[in-house]
Design a protein around this motif. Structure first.
Motif, short mmCIF file in Angstrom:
data_model
loop_
_atom_site.label_atom_id
_atom_site.label_comp_id
_atom_site.label_asym_id
_atom_site.label_seq_id
_atom_site.Cartn_x
_atom_site.Cartn_y
_atom_site.Cartn_z
N GLU A 78 35.32 83.91 30.54
CA GLU A 78 34.92 85.17 30.32
C GLU A 78 33.79 85.38 29.51
O GLU A 78 33.06 86.13 29.59
CB GLU A 78 36.20 85.80 29.41
CG GLU A 78 36.62 84.85 28.30
CD GLU A 78 37.65 85.59 27.50
OE1 GLU A 78 38.68 85.91 28.08
OE2 GLU A 78 37.72 85.39 26.11
N TRP A 79 33.55 84.18 28.63
CA TRP A 79 32.12 84.06 28.07
C TRP A 79 31.00 84.05 28.98
O TRP A 79 29.88 84.63 28.79
CB TRP A 79 32.06 82.73 27.27
CG TRP A 79 33.06 82.86 25.94
CD1 TRP A 79 33.79 84.08 25.59
CD2 TRP A 79 33.81 81.93 25.19
NE1 TRP A 79 34.58 83.80 24.75
CE2 TRP A 79 34.74 82.55 24.53
CE3 TRP A 79 33.43 80.58 25.32
CZ2 TRP A 79 35.21 81.66 23.50
CZ3 TRP A 79 34.22 79.58 24.53
CH2 TRP A 79 35.25 80.18 23.59
N HIS A 112 22.32 80.09 24.67
CA HIS A 112 22.98 80.84 23.88
C HIS A 112 24.55 81.34 23.87
O HIS A 112 25.21 81.69 23.04
CB HIS A 112 22.37 82.27 23.92
CG HIS A 112 21.05 82.40 22.96
ND1 HIS A 112 20.06 82.29 23.74
CD2 HIS A 112 20.77 82.32 21.91
CE1 HIS A 112 18.83 82.20 22.96
NE2 HIS A 112 19.39 82.32 21.90
N VAL A 113 25.03 80.70 25.18
CA VAL A 113 26.41 80.66 25.45
C VAL A 113 26.80 79.44 25.67
O VAL A 113 27.81 79.13 24.92
CB VAL A 113 26.62 81.58 26.55
CG1 VAL A 113 28.07 81.92 26.99
CG2 VAL A 113 26.20 82.94 26.47
N PRO A 152 26.24 76.61 22.49
CA PRO A 152 27.25 76.89 21.13
C PRO A 152 28.80 76.79 21.63
O PRO A 152 29.53 76.24 20.88
CB PRO A 152 26.97 78.19 20.85
CG PRO A 152 26.15 78.74 21.85
CD PRO A 152 25.69 77.79 22.49
N ALA A 153 29.18 77.09 22.71
CA ALA A 153 30.61 77.06 23.30
C ALA A 153 30.83 75.46 23.37
O ALA A 153 31.99 75.27 22.70
CB ALA A 153 30.70 77.70 24.34
N TYR A 180 33.80 76.63 15.74
CA TYR A 180 34.10 77.91 15.70
C TYR A 180 35.49 78.03 15.88
O TYR A 180 36.30 77.21 16.35
CB TYR A 180 33.41 78.82 16.54
CG TYR A 180 33.47 78.20 18.11
CD1 TYR A 180 34.65 78.57 18.83
CD2 TYR A 180 32.70 77.33 18.68
CE1 TYR A 180 34.35 78.20 20.23
CE2 TYR A 180 32.65 77.12 19.96
CZ TYR A 180 33.83 77.33 20.67
OH TYR A 180 33.97 77.05 21.78
N GLN A 181 36.17 79.00 15.47
CA GLN A 181 37.57 79.46 15.29
C GLN A 181 37.81 80.31 16.64
O GLN A 181 37.01 81.31 16.55
CB GLN A 181 38.11 80.05 14.13
CG GLN A 181 39.37 79.52 13.72
CD GLN A 181 39.82 80.44 12.49
OE1 GLN A 181 38.88 80.76 11.70
NE2 GLN A 181 41.03 80.52 12.32
N ASP A 182 38.53 79.99 17.47
CA ASP A 182 38.63 81.06 18.47
C ASP A 182 39.97 81.90 18.58
O ASP A 182 40.79 81.32 18.12
CB ASP A 182 38.86 80.12 19.96
CG ASP A 182 38.80 81.09 20.95
OD1 ASP A 182 38.35 82.36 20.86
OD2 ASP A 182 39.16 80.69 22.15
#
Ligand SMILES: Nc1ncnc2c1ncn2[C@@H]1O[C@H](COP(=O)(O)OP(=O)(O)OP(=O)(O)O)[C@@H](O)[C@H]1O
Ligand SMILES: [Mg+2]
Lengths: 281, 285
Positions: free
Chosen positions: A181-182, A199-200, A203-204, A279-281
């Motif tokens: 989905e990202w 940018h996607v 970082p993911a 990061y917190q998902d």
């Protein structure tokens, strides 16, 4: 897990340390009286110093402590090629680890990206990775020495080889498992390949990549000691080997502690970096 | 006949056979159009292929037969002109709410400076009522707030068409109501063309000009188009008092509980997929 009071665990740590040191003290002082005929094989193993001076007793904590303070007071002395301060030896080892590690990161992260993004690349490179990864990095040493003809550079190469795999595999895995989905968000926003990657996807996948980097630095620090024992010359591994030849157990114990502390520092530095990209998902 | 703004022309989606599963036709012979500025809802049972249709309209799914023509041109992949509000909000979790929106703004206006992007960002945040939560990350936002960011992000690219996949289904009734009205207001103000998938009959009646009813899959089809003749502006407080509301609602619910299953097996002989019958149940009263 329940939150423990930091003071309580700190006190318990101090207690355990005290008990261990006390046992060590008792064991080393009772063992000092023990003298007997030196086994011939053992004499051959311990080398010249032991053969000349007989068996030296296992050092007591106090002796090690004094030796440690001496090293700390003057870590950077140079008295000839075989007698340099522990700080200098550490700097050699750290320099090799960081050089080999940085080279590995420069190759592993872009390559991991390619593997993670393309099933074709994955299929093509996977057999190589599967064969190369289980090889002990030290097995490369003779080849490295033969082709590079420099012990320092060969150690760097060995570090490079051993730190590449966790970074490569984690990067590939992190990139391949970026949520669909990202990626769809990036596509509906008409992001180009580079913008999507930076940018996607980056970082993911960053937490997974950082985990790989943390595993790699740990392995690299394990391997450098062994590599330097093997090739000699400089470095903390060589220092340990050299002190073994001098039969200076107090120096060896000091070096062991220093190796542990530096390894922990490297690991903690990467833990901090991992937390920064989490990061917190 | 003039082509509508969005024209879906005979699309079908088939999945090839996999180990253990025979080949599957999710839907076929799907024809419909959306006029410019129109709000169309698609209703059907779970698994009939609604998300698949939306993904095709968005350009995310390209393995389909038939054609989708927007503004006279066949679509070829995703476009900034067709923004998507995802069911699972799909915010980037490492970015703050503000940065998620800024990411979309920069896609539309790559040349804008930092200050200009920040300013545009602030106005979208105010518009969806997120003032004060701008610097929070998605994990720190409630479900409703996350969906607000998703709405702002979709609007921030200044699209011509807004595609929404059950955008409010994960929300509690109260939040859903407020967001429905906000979307209703924004779409009306900006004269956006909107396509929304929903399970919620009341939501469809509140928002849509026309409601497409889809039969159960596999080989799902659009069986009927319900024209919503209830007068605008409608609010969720008064819509159920409007004359004809219950005829409309009962018609759709009858379809969902009974006809969607029966029609999936056999369509009546006079049914023509290219000219799906339009019904106006609210006028029958
Ligand atoms: N990759 C796939 N391979 C095979 N079949 C698939 C695949 N993706 C979706 N399907 C099938 O397509 C059908 C439609 O899926 P879709 O997600 O469009 O349903 P939906 O109408 O959106 O359902 P829901 O209301 O539950 O969201 C389902 O029956 C599903 O099994
Ligand atoms: Mg769906």
């Amino acid at each position: 897990m329940r939150a423990t009071r930091p003071f309580a665990s700190l006190a318990l740590s101090a207690l355990i340390l005290t008990v261990l040191v006390a046992f060590w003290q008792i064991a080393s002082s009772s063992g000092a009286s023990q003298t007997g005929p030196v086994d011939a094989e053992y004499a051959a193993l311990v080398g010249a110093a032991a053969a000349a001076g007989g068996q030296s007793p296992f050092p007591s904590p106090a002796e090690v402590g004094t030796r440690m303070l001496e090293h700390l007071a003057d870590p950077f002395y140079v008295r000839g090629t075989n007698d340099q301060g522990i700080g200098i030896q550490l700097a050699y080892s750290l320099g090799r680890v960081l050089a080999g590690y940085a080279l590995a990161a420069l190759l592993a992260i872009p390559l991991g990206f390619a593997i993670g993004m393309s099933p074709l690349m994955y299929g093509a490179l996977n057999p190589f990775i599967q064969v190369l990864r289980p090889i002990s990095p030290l097995a490369w040493m003779p080849l490295a020495l033969y082709t590079i003809r420099d012990s320092g550079a060969s150690s760097i190469f060995v570090i490079f080889i051993c730190s590449i795999w966790p970074m490569l595999l984690n990067t590939a895995f992190g990139v391949a498992s970026v949520r669909r989905e990202w990626l769809n968000v990036a596509r509906t926003l008409e992001c180009g390949r580079l913008r999507t990657a930076l940018h996607v996807i980056l970082p993911a996948a960053a937490p997974t990549i950082m985990t790989g980097m943390r595993i790699s630095i740990g392995i690299a620090w394990l391997v450098i000691v062994a590599a330097e024992m093997l090739v000699g010359g400089t470095g903390i591994g060589y220092f340990v080997w050299n002190q073994w030849n001098n039969l200076s157990l107090a120096d060896i114990i000091t070096a062991i502690l220093v190796i542990g502390i530096v390894g922990m520092t490297l690991d903690q530095a990467l833990a901090v970096a991992t937390r920064a990209v989490a990061y917190q998902d | 006949m003039r082509r509508p703004f969005v024209s879906v022309e005979g699309i079908a989606r088939r999945f090839p056979a996999t180990r253990g599963a025979p080949p599957q036709t999710v839907f076929e012979d799907v024809w419909f159009g959306i006029q410019e500025g129109e709000f169309v809802c698609l209703i059907g049972h779970s698994g009939c292929g609604k998300t698949t249709i939306l993904n095709i309209l968005a350009g995310l799914d390209r393995d389909y037969e038939g054609a989708v023509v927007v503004g006279g041109r066949e679509i070829d992949g995703p476009s900034l002109d067709r923004a998507v509000i995802f069911q699972s909000h799909a915010l980037l979790p490492w970015l703050t709410a503000e940065a998620n929106i800024a990411f979309a703004i920069r896609s539309r206006h790559p040349g804008w400076g930092r200050a200009r992007v920040a300013e545009a960002c602030r106005s979208w945040i105010d518009l969806v009522g997120l003032t004060g939560a701008a610097s929070k990350r998605p994990a720190q936002l409630s479900g409703g707030m996350k969906q607000r960011v998703g709405i702002a992000r979709a609007l921030a690219v200044e699209p011509k068409i807004l595609l929404m996949d059950e955008p409010f289904s994960a929300l509690d009734a109260l939040t859903r109501g407020t967001l429905q009205e906000e979307v209703n207001r924004i779409v009306a103000e900006t004269k956006l063309t909107a396509f929304m998938i929903t399970h919620d009959v009341d939501e469809a009646i509140l928002l849509a000009d026309r409601i497409l009813l889809m039969t159960n899959g596999p080989q799902a089809k659009i069986a009927e188009v319900v024209v919503n003749t209830l007068p605008r502006p409608r609010t969720r407080h008064d819509v159920h008092h409007l004359p004809g509301y219950y005829d409309l609602r009962n018609h759709i619910i009858d379809f969902l509980v009974d006809r969607s299953r029966r029609l999936a097996r056999t369509m009546p002989p006079e049914w023509n997929p290219r000219r799906v019958p339009e019904v106006r149940p609210a006028l029958a009263a």
